[in-house]
Design an enzyme around this catalytic site. Structure first.
Site, PDB file in Angstrom:
ATOM      1  N   HIS A   1       7.364  13.132 -31.862  1.00 52.14           N
ATOM      2  CA  HIS A   1       8.914  13.646 -31.465  1.00 52.14           C
ATOM      3  C   HIS A   1       9.783  12.977 -31.118  1.00 52.14           C
ATOM      4  O   HIS A   1       9.756  12.702 -29.936  1.00 52.14           O
ATOM      5  CB  HIS A   1       8.674  15.085 -31.103  1.00 52.14           C
ATOM      6  CG  HIS A   1       9.992  15.918 -30.850  1.00 52.14           C
ATOM      7  ND1 HIS A   1      10.477  16.749 -29.869  1.00 52.14           N
ATOM      8  CD2 HIS A   1      10.981  16.000 -31.857  1.00 52.14           C
ATOM      9  CE1 HIS A   1      11.591  17.062 -30.175  1.00 52.14           C
ATOM     10  NE2 HIS A   1      11.965  16.711 -31.306  1.00 52.14           N
TER      11      HIS A   1
ATOM     12  N   GLU B   1       7.845  12.510 -27.669  1.00 52.55           N
ATOM     13  CA  GLU B   1       6.817  13.441 -27.422  1.00 52.55           C
ATOM     14  C   GLU B   1       5.550  13.511 -28.253  1.00 52.55           C
ATOM     15  O   GLU B   1       5.996  13.339 -29.662  1.00 52.55           O
ATOM     16  CB  GLU B   1       6.968  14.865 -27.201  1.00 52.55           C
ATOM     17  CG  GLU B   1       8.009  15.034 -26.235  1.00 52.55           C
ATOM     18  CD  GLU B   1       8.843  16.513 -26.201  1.00 52.55           C
ATOM     19  OE1 GLU B   1       8.880  17.166 -25.040  1.00 52.55           O
ATOM     20  OE2 GLU B   1       8.956  16.950 -27.270  1.00 52.55           O
TER      21      GLU B   1
ATOM     22  N   SER C   1      10.920  19.518 -34.607  1.00 51.58           N
ATOM     23  CA  SER C   1      11.394  19.847 -33.241  1.00 51.58           C
ATOM     24  C   SER C   1      10.799  21.271 -32.937  1.00 51.58           C
ATOM     25  O   SER C   1      10.864  21.469 -31.752  1.00 51.58           O
ATOM     26  CB  SER C   1      12.651  19.844 -33.213  1.00 51.58           C
ATOM     27  OG  SER C   1      13.263  18.542 -33.326  1.00 51.58           O
TER      28      SER C   1
END
Ligand SMILES: NC(=O)c1ccc[n+]([C@@H]2O[C@H](COP(=O)([O-])OP(=O)(O)OC[C@H]3O[C@@H](n4cnc5c(N)ncnc54)[C@H](O)[C@@H]3O)[C@@H](O)[C@H]2O)c1
Length: 493
Positions: A127, A139, A106
């Site tokens: 992600h 992502e 993250s």
């Protein structure tokens, strides 16, 4: 997170090896995933046969060489750069040359993660959002060395797994964790000015602006240690850009061990039997029977039909032709949408002592709740007539102390500003950034679509007023938002 990602891949038909450094954890993961498939089958979301087949695709392994034929390695281990680098270095020695190494990190830089490897071009971020089987967004994060073909393969893979995939550049917070910062920061700042209590501020953003959770209840859910660490890391990674300054209030909570739900207390008290505080609504007041609309209420025009439906007579007068610059005359008071100035300043500058401002709402025709702020010069009787009239139209009214831009408006303006800067920096396209915020955080609208609706010129004015008010570079207007404001062009053509 690891078992959630494995579940998604297995459900989509991939054989998955599951490895964890802690003994027994991979086997526990497999059992948890099998139970999740059974639950889905029980709810009719997949057939019993498909659930069984998906569960058999998960294979817990005791050591990494057992995974040597994998084409894609996804790591979701401890958030530590050295540990992740060591794991990828080991995998690089085992897997085929064309294997892809994806990180669920993250907060770590994909560029930094990949740098010491022999094949940094095969590394990218993948992600997921928690819980991975439920949250739609993924992502796909490219570092400086990432081969575009690798990013494209991961994007296509995530889509084949039923996800909404967006491309992002490896910058602090990627898209979602960066663009979302103002959602917490503006609420914390309004709280720091003692403008209202947390239950009221949460209700204003949840019910007035349509966000799925208020910022304080959301921070309690995420955990203040985690949320503070993300803000601090984005702040530090941007060389202490004031836009991302962490909050003293949140720091206090972390220091006190009030981490939110998981520790039993954060902004709210979660101990069994504790009463949940309710938003402080204005008490019932007497409204007026007739109001006048002067000029154009713009996005707030939906209020007019509500007043009429409540039997209030609405007269119309022409005013400034500017979209959204109109107001309502209610008794001796003027009620209008905030433009980022405080009501007190605006009352002085416009020579209207009985001025009441209202906040931005997602949909004025339907909102159950409206936040207002009155100028210090506003008479008590004039203010009460405004409240009573809004109440007659079915609105719960929340008085916030006279902070600049109330809460919904300054939050949405800053989300749009952050999103515009992310477009400018090439972190993602306008479409991907809006998708990321809708599917990664369940915002009711993408911030740039919201900006298009409100008008970049209006939002730029709001931000300029906030910047003047606070004398703080935090509110500096994105160069891209300024350009859109000047040309009238939209973010989404
Ligand atoms: N929790 C979230 O909401 C969330 C969301 C998105 C991304 N992430 C990212 O996912 C990753 C994992 O987060 P989490 O919350 O699932 O953490 P976690 O601590 O719950 O799980 C990490 C697992 O990795 C194992 N592990 C640690 N070091 C290992 C190693 N060297 N090799 C193999 N296994 C190892 C641990 O035993 C543990 O089971 C982090 O990079 C985090 O940033 C987490």
């Amino acid at each position: 997170m690891g078992s959630g990602i494995a579940q998604v891949a297995a459900a989509a038909g991939h054989p998955v090896y599951l490895f964890d450094a802690r003994e027994g954890a991979a086997e526990q993961g497999r059992e948890r995933i099998a139970a999740a498939f059974d639950t889905l089958a029980g709810k009719g979301r997949m057939s019993a046969e498909a659930a069984r087949a998906a569960a058999t695709r998960i294979e817990p392994i005791q050591d990494l060489p057992a995974a040597r034929d994998a084409g894609l390695a996804v790591e979701a281990i401890v958030e530590d750069l050295a540990a992740k680098r060591a794991l990828f270095a080991e995998l690089e020695g085992l897997l085929a040359d064309d294997a892809i190494f994806a990180s669920n990190t993250s907060s770590l830089s994909i560029t930094a993660l990949a740098a010491p490897l022999n094949r940094p071009e095969r590394v990218a971020g993948l992600h997921f959002f928690n819980p991975a089987p439920v949250m739609k967004l993924v992502e796909v994060v490219s570092g400086l060395a990432t081969d575009p073909a690798v990013a494209a393969t991961l994007h296509a893979t995530a889509r084949a797994w039923g996800k909404v995939a967006v491309h992002a550049k490896s910058t602090p917070g990627f898209i979602v964790n960066r663009v979302a910062r103002p959602y917490y920061a503006e609420a914390l700042r309004v709280l720091a000015e003692s403008a209202a209590d947390v239950a009221t501020l949460d209700a204003v953003l949840r019910e007035g602006c349509g966000f799925p959770m208020g910022p304080f209840e959301l921070m309690d859910l995420i955990g203040h240690d985690v949320n503070f660490a993300v803000t601090a890391s984005v702040f530090e990674a941007h060389f202490q850009d004031k836009r991302y300054t962490p909050s003293l209030i949140q720091h206090e909570l972390v220091q006190a061990g009030r981490l939110g739900r998981k520790s039993g207390r954060g902004f709210y008290d979660y101990t069994p039997g504790a009463a949940r505080p309710q938003p402080v609504d204005e008490p019932a007041r007497q409204g007026v029977h007739a109001v006048t609309v002067v000029g154009d209420l713009g996005v707030a025009a939906g209020l007019i039909a509500r007043l009429e439906a409540a039997g209030i007579e609405v007269a119309r007068k022409s005013g400034s032709a500017e979209h959204g610059a109109g107001w309502l005359e209610i008794g001796s008071a003027r009620l209008m949408l905030s433009d980022g100035r405080t009501a007190t300043r605006r009352a002085v500058e416009e020579g209207v002592p009985n001025l009441v401002l209202f906040d931005l709402c997602l949909d004025y025709a339907a909102t159950p709740r409206l936040a207002v702020a009155a100028a210090d010069s506003c008479g008590a009787g004039a203010y009460r007539a405004v409240v009573g009239t809004l109440q007659a139209a079915g609105l719960a009214v929340n008085r916030i102390d006279d902070v600049a831009g109330l809460l919904g408006l300054r939050t949405v303006a800053m989300l749009a500003n952050e999103a515009a800067d992310a477009v400018l920096a090439g972190i993602g396209s306008a479409a991907d950034i809006d998708s990321a915020m809708r599917f990664g955080t369940n915002y009711p609208k993408g911030p740039l679509a919201w900006a298009d609706e409100l008008g970049a010129a209006y939002l730029a004015r709001v931000l300029a007023n906030l910047a003047t008010h606070y004398f703080d570079t935090r509110y500096r207007t994105s160069p891209l938002l300024q350009r859109k404001a000047l040309t009238g062009a939209a973010f989404h053509a």
